[in-house]
Enzyme design. Structure first.
Site, mmCIF file in Angstrom:
data_model
loop_
_atom_site.group_PDB
_atom_site.id
_atom_site.type_symbol
_atom_site.label_atom_id
_atom_site.label_comp_id
_atom_site.label_asym_id
_atom_site.label_seq_id
_atom_site.Cartn_x
_atom_site.Cartn_y
_atom_site.Cartn_z
ATOM 1 C CD GLU A 1 -3.088 -0.790 0.196
ATOM 2 O OE1 GLU A 1 -3.122 0.319 -0.363
ATOM 3 O OE2 GLU A 1 -3.881 -1.706 -0.075
ATOM 4 C CD GLU B 1 4.069 -21.443 11.534
ATOM 5 O OE1 GLU B 1 4.041 -21.794 12.724
ATOM 6 O OE2 GLU B 1 3.189 -20.755 11.005
#
Length: 314
Positions: free
Chosen positions: A96, A127
């Site tokens: 963004e 992960e």
């Protein structure tokens, strides 16, 4: 199941007992018995706890912003790294920034365990892979000029912990964002940002309150850092990248709001400025031509208010 795997699982189960976000919420034990409206009330009640938890750590968030501003000033980057929901939130915040602040897609970078495909589908085991984190950071050439923000609701994600340890090894300042106090992500980072939101309404579902808290914190890190770097005038996004019709209209409106000029004046100034709202505003407020205005903005480090004041005070 192999003995080694059983032992590893036992250790993990023991760890989960001490992670706040993995606890069972006493206020939602009956949530499976409720109708839709009552479930939503329970969820909303829990969500109300998030902003207060974030407010408690604002001094630490401010310290993190100061680190990022210093990094930007010397050409460094803000690099987010995480897995699952936490990593996706980092990517979301990063992507963004270019349209909002007209920065390159290299100034704020989001790294997600498992790569781009993990944005849409979980990548098994990513992960839990410490070496993967190091490879991912080496791929983006993490340096001592950057700031690394490791994001993990539980505070124990091996991928994120490894990233923070690697950052320390090469001299990169780091920030840990979590919802579990006294966790490795807090302890291994230079600055720990821990918003303790308590157990989730649905046990262990950290995309709920924990995810909301992390999103609020990431919003603060980038927004405040960009404002401190000259990306706003008053509360206007003067560095907006007018890359589509909506943003082009917003740029016109920003020029009108900042200068109190009419539509045609704003439109003409934007055309003469190369569609750069910040420069267009300076031109309208001071009467400077585009080339001279651009030079003044450069001299003022991109801070529009400072540039305007220099002309007005002459």
């Amino acid at each position: 199941m192999p003995v080694e795997q059983i032992n590893k699982q036992s250790v993990l189960l023991e760890e989960l007992n001490y992670i706040v976000s993995e606890g069972q919420n006493p206020d939602t034990l009956d949530i499976d018995l409720l109708d839709s409206m009552e479930i939503l009330k329970k969820l909303n009640d829990e969500d109300h706890k998030v902003p207060d938890a974030v407010r408690q750590i604002l001094p630490e968030v401010a310290n993190a912003v100061d680190l990022i501003v210093k990094a930007f000033a010397k050409g460094g980057r803000l690099i987010y790294i995480g897995a699952g929901t936490s990593g996706r939130l980092g990517v979301l915040d990063a992507v963004e920034c270019p349209p909002t602040f007209s920065v390159t897609d290299q100034q704020v970078v989001g790294i997600l365990a498992g790569g781009q495909s993990a944005m849409f589908k979980a990548v098994e085991g990513a992960e839990d892979d410490p070496e993967l984190a190091i490879r991912d950071l080496q791929q983006v050439n993490l340096s001592a000029d950057d700031v690394l923000v490791g994001i993990a609701a539980s505070g124990r994600t091996p991928y994120v912990i490894s990233a923070l340890l690697y950052a320390r090894q090469i001299g990169t300042k780091s920030v840990g964002v979590t919802c579990n106090p006294d966790s490795a992500v807090v302890n291994e980072a230079d600055i720990g940002l821990c918003a303790v939101v308590g157990p989730e309404a649905l046990t262990g579902s950290t995309r709920l309150k924990s995810g909301t808290a992390q999103k609020l914190i990431l919003n603060m890190l980038t927004t405040a850092s960009m404002i401190r770097s000259g990306k706003s005038y008053r509360n206007l996004m003067v560095d907006v990248n007018a890359s589509n019709e909506k943003l082009q209209a917003r740029a016109v409106r920003i020029v009108m709001q900042a200068t109190e000029c009419d539509y045609q004046t704003a439109k003409d100034a934007l055309e003469r400025s190369g569609e750069r709202a910040k420069l267009a505003i300076l031109m309208v407020l001071t009467g400077l031509p585009a080339e001279q205005g651009e030079s003044l903005l450069t001299d003022c480090g991109g801070f529009l208010r400072k540039a305007v004041q220099q002309v007005v005070s002459v």
